[in-house]
Scaffold this active site. Structure first.
Site, PDB file in Angstrom:
ATOM      1  N   ASP A   1       0.979  -1.097   0.074  1.00 19.48           N
ATOM      2  CA  ASP A   1       0.040   0.043  -0.004  1.00 19.48           C
ATOM      3  C   ASP A   1       0.840   1.354  -0.029  1.00 19.48           C
ATOM      4  O   ASP A   1       0.586   2.197   0.670  1.00 19.48           O
ATOM      5  CB  ASP A   1      -0.843  -0.163   1.322  1.00 19.48           C
ATOM      6  CG  ASP A   1      -1.989   1.254   1.168  1.00 19.48           C
ATOM      7  OD1 ASP A   1      -2.397   1.340   2.333  1.00 19.48           O
ATOM      8  OD2 ASP A   1      -2.269   1.625   0.037  1.00 19.48           O
TER       9      ASP A   1
ATOM     10  N   LYS B   1       2.069   3.093  -6.181  1.00 16.89           N
ATOM     11  CA  LYS B   1       1.684   2.153  -7.314  1.00 16.89           C
ATOM     12  C   LYS B   1       2.737   1.714  -8.338  1.00 16.89           C
ATOM     13  O   LYS B   1       2.940   0.699  -8.672  1.00 16.89           O
ATOM     14  CB  LYS B   1       0.460   2.726  -8.103  1.00 16.89           C
ATOM     15  CG  LYS B   1       0.743   3.992  -8.443  1.00 16.89           C
ATOM     16  CD  LYS B   1      -0.476   4.799  -9.131  1.00 16.89           C
ATOM     17  CE  LYS B   1      -0.348   6.219  -9.475  1.00 16.89           C
ATOM     18  NZ  LYS B   1       0.724   6.312 -10.587  1.00 16.89           N
TER      19      LYS B   1
ATOM     20  N   ASP C   1      -3.428  -2.819  -2.133  1.00 20.23           N
ATOM     21  CA  ASP C   1      -4.515  -1.906  -2.119  1.00 20.23           C
ATOM     22  C   ASP C   1      -4.448  -0.906  -3.586  1.00 20.23           C
ATOM     23  O   ASP C   1      -3.419  -0.978  -4.208  1.00 20.23           O
ATOM     24  CB  ASP C   1      -4.271  -0.887  -0.975  1.00 20.23           C
ATOM     25  CG  ASP C   1      -5.499   0.260  -0.814  1.00 20.23           C
ATOM     26  OD1 ASP C   1      -5.144   1.330  -0.473  1.00 20.23           O
ATOM     27  OD2 ASP C   1      -6.508  -0.169  -1.360  1.00 20.23           O
ATOM     28  N   ASN C   2      -5.497  -0.325  -3.830  1.00 24.69           N
ATOM     29  CA  ASN C   2      -5.582   0.861  -4.815  1.00 24.69           C
ATOM     30  C   ASN C   2      -5.539  -0.024  -6.319  1.00 24.69           C
ATOM     31  O   ASN C   2      -4.810   0.925  -7.207  1.00 24.69           O
ATOM     32  CB  ASN C   2      -4.506   1.807  -4.676  1.00 24.69           C
ATOM     33  CG  ASN C   2      -4.769   2.446  -3.374  1.00 24.69           C
ATOM     34  OD1 ASN C   2      -3.778   2.704  -2.593  1.00 24.69           O
ATOM     35  ND2 ASN C   2      -5.742   3.109  -3.181  1.00 24.69           N
TER      36      ASN C   2
ATOM     37  N   GLU D   1     -11.255   4.682  -0.236  1.00 27.76           N
ATOM     38  CA  GLU D   1     -11.370   5.265   1.043  1.00 27.76           C
ATOM     39  C   GLU D   1     -12.378   6.540   1.253  1.00 27.76           C
ATOM     40  O   GLU D   1     -12.039   7.339   0.432  1.00 27.76           O
ATOM     41  CB  GLU D   1     -10.135   5.343   1.637  1.00 27.76           C
ATOM     42  CG  GLU D   1      -9.178   6.285   0.771  1.00 27.76           C
ATOM     43  CD  GLU D   1      -8.313   5.371   0.070  1.00 27.76           C
ATOM     44  OE1 GLU D   1      -8.746   4.205  -0.322  1.00 27.76           O
ATOM     45  OE2 GLU D   1      -7.194   5.590   0.165  1.00 27.76           O
TER      46      GLU D   1
HETATM   47  O1  LIG Z   1       0.235   6.978  -2.929  1.00 32.87           O
HETATM   48  C1  LIG Z   1      -0.667   6.161  -2.451  1.00 32.87           C
HETATM   49  N1  LIG Z   1      -0.359   5.273  -1.724  1.00 32.87           N
HETATM   50  C2  LIG Z   1      -1.090   4.341  -0.811  1.00 32.87           C
HETATM   51  N2  LIG Z   1      -2.463   4.442  -1.002  1.00 32.87           N
HETATM   52  C3  LIG Z   1      -2.884   5.179  -1.550  1.00 32.87           C
HETATM   53  C4  LIG Z   1      -4.266   5.407  -1.562  1.00 32.87           C
HETATM   54  O2  LIG Z   1      -4.966   4.439  -0.890  1.00 32.87           O
HETATM   55  C5  LIG Z   1      -4.884   6.351  -2.411  1.00 32.87           C
HETATM   56  C6  LIG Z   1      -3.992   7.221  -3.247  1.00 32.87           C
HETATM   57  C7  LIG Z   1      -5.008   8.450  -4.086  1.00 32.87           C
HETATM   58  C8  LIG Z   1      -4.814   9.701  -3.556  1.00 32.87           C
HETATM   59  C9  LIG Z   1      -5.641  10.547  -4.543  1.00 32.87           C
HETATM   60  C10 LIG Z   1      -6.358  10.323  -5.482  1.00 32.87           C
HETATM   61  F1  LIG Z   1      -7.093  11.009  -6.239  1.00 32.87           F
HETATM   62  C11 LIG Z   1      -6.465   9.019  -5.844  1.00 32.87           C
HETATM   63  C12 LIG Z   1      -5.729   7.956  -5.201  1.00 32.87           C
HETATM   64  C13 LIG Z   1      -2.820   7.332  -3.167  1.00 32.87           C
HETATM   65  C14 LIG Z   1      -2.042   8.343  -4.092  1.00 32.87           C
HETATM   66  C15 LIG Z   1      -1.862   8.015  -5.328  1.00 32.87           C
HETATM   67  C16 LIG Z   1      -1.183   9.125  -6.051  1.00 32.87           C
HETATM   68  C17 LIG Z   1      -0.761  10.054  -5.651  1.00 32.87           C
HETATM   69  F2  LIG Z   1      -0.104  10.936  -6.084  1.00 32.87           F
HETATM   70  C18 LIG Z   1      -0.739  10.232  -4.175  1.00 32.87           C
HETATM   71  C19 LIG Z   1      -1.228   9.341  -3.592  1.00 32.87           C
HETATM   72  C20 LIG Z   1      -1.992   6.329  -2.460  1.00 32.87           C
HETATM   73 MG   LIG Z   2      -3.731   3.044  -0.429  1.00 32.44          MG
END
Ligand SMILES: O=c1[nH]cnc2c(O)cc(-c3ccc(F)cc3)c(-c3ccc(F)cc3)c12
Ligand SMILES: [Mg+2]
Length: 214
Positions: free
Chosen positions: A141, A144, A169-170, A199
């Site tokens: 997590d 990506k 995740d994701n 989330e």
């Molecule tokens: O980076 C992540 N690590 C672990 N889990 C994450 C998660 O659960 C969600 C997101 C997420 C944030 C904003 C969005 F619009 C869509 C997805 C991120 C992430 C992705 C790209 C980014 F530039 C910064 C944060 C992460």
């Molecule tokens: Mg995540």
């Protein structure tokens, strides 16, 4: 200087949860995420699926890549026996410091080994420096774009064994298409996708569960 979002979440937990009560800490983080400020914790909806995987697997040794604020570390370790060994790796020292306080507030500091490092640097050190043989379960997590790099590092460093459960995740949001393709087609895993919600949102997301064939 102004507080970071992560500091605001920690303050909310310290002022609204019960010290030593992991479930109250999770509930406070989730309430803040739904009602006040979104944050990238795995959250309560995907968290219920993660809970089920943890209960089914009952890991004695587990690795998490991406501690962030410590939410999923607390969520997982609250379901494990005291004998279990849980390691979590965080690249960002500011997030690691918040997680350290969050985990301590939950009373789980003796159950979680926090490592502040780039996962690529620490994965090759886990056997010798952290006395690890293989992991029963892994939760990915972090970032990506390094999911594939890191699961391959776990393979080549002999940290997986027949039956190791790797959860990521994701898979949909923001998406890890190269990772999903790898675990589903490389022939080394039995992989299933579990659709859920992003989330603190109605958007779609999901977890990939991949069992190493050994
Ligand atoms: O980076 C992540 N690590 C672990 N889990 C994450 C998660 O659960 C969600 C997101 C997420 C944030 C904003 C969005 F619009 C869509 C997805 C991120 C992430 C992705 C790209 C980014 F530039 C910064 C944060 C992460
Ligand atoms: Mg995540």
């Amino acid at each position: 200087s102004a507080m970071s979002k992560e500091q605001r979440v920690l303050r909310y937990v310290q002022q609204n949860a019960s010290r030593g009560d992991p479930d109250s800490v999770l509930a406070a983080v989730d309430k803040f995420g739904w009602e006040t400020e979104w944050a990238m914790n795995v959250g309560d909806v995907k968290g219920l699926i993660l809970d089920r995987f943890v209960k089914e697997t009952a890991p004695q040794t587990m690795l998490e890549l991406g501690t962030y604020m410590g939410y999923s570390a607390i969520r997982v370790v609250r379901l494990l026996p005291e004998t279990a060994k849980f390691l979590t790796v965080e690249f960002n020292p500011e997030n690691a410091a918040i997680a350290n306080e969050m985990i301590a507030f939950a009373g789980l500091q003796n159950r979680i080994i926090q490592i502040t490092s780039d996962s690529a640097d620490v994965i090759p050190q886990l056997k010798k420096k952290y006395d690890v043989d293989t992991f029963d379960m892994v939760f990915i997590d972090h970032w990506k774009d390094v999911y594939v790099r890191d699961i391959k590092l776990l393979e080549t460093n002999n940290l997986l064994r027949k039956g190791t459960v790797v959860v990521a995740d994701n898979i949909i949001n923001p998406g890890a298409p190269e990772y999903a393709d790898y675990v589903r087609t490389c022939g080394k895993y039995d992989s299933t996708f579990h659709e859920s919600n992003f989330e603190y949102s109605d958007d779609i997301d999901g977890l990939e569960k991949s069992v190493y064939r050994g």
